[in-house]
Design a protein around this motif. Structure first.
Motif: not given
Length: 67
Positions: A40-46, A58-61
Motif C-alpha cells: 500500500a502506497v504511503v503518502p509522504r505526509a505520513e 517496503l518497496t522503494i522506487i
C-alpha cells in the motif's frame, strides 16, 4: 527487528518511523521517491508518523531521468 526493503532483509529499530528508516538507508532526500508498505502506497505526509513493524515489506522506487 527485521523488515524487508525491496525484498532484502534489513535490521531496523522497533517502531522506527518510516522517515528515519529511509534516512538510515541514505534516502534522506525524498524527492522522486515513492514508498509502499505491505503493498500500500504511503503518502509522504505520513512518513514521519508511520512506524515500521517486524516483517513489514517496503518497496522503494526512485524516479530517474533518461532514456
Amino acid at each position: 527487528m527485521v523488515c524487508y526493503v525491496n525484498n532484502l532483509p534489513h535490521e531496523a529499530a522497533e517502531q522506527q518511523p518510516l522517515q528515519e528508516l529511509l534516512a538510515a538507508l541514505g534516502l534522506a532526500q525524498p524527492r522522486g521517491l515513492a514508498v509502499a508498505l505491505n503493498d500500500a502506497v504511503v503518502p509522504r505526509a505520513e512518513w514521519a508518523t508511520r512506524a515500521v513493524q517486524p516483517h513489514d515489506r517496503l518497496t522503494i522506487i526512485r524516479a530517474t531521468q533518461g532514456g
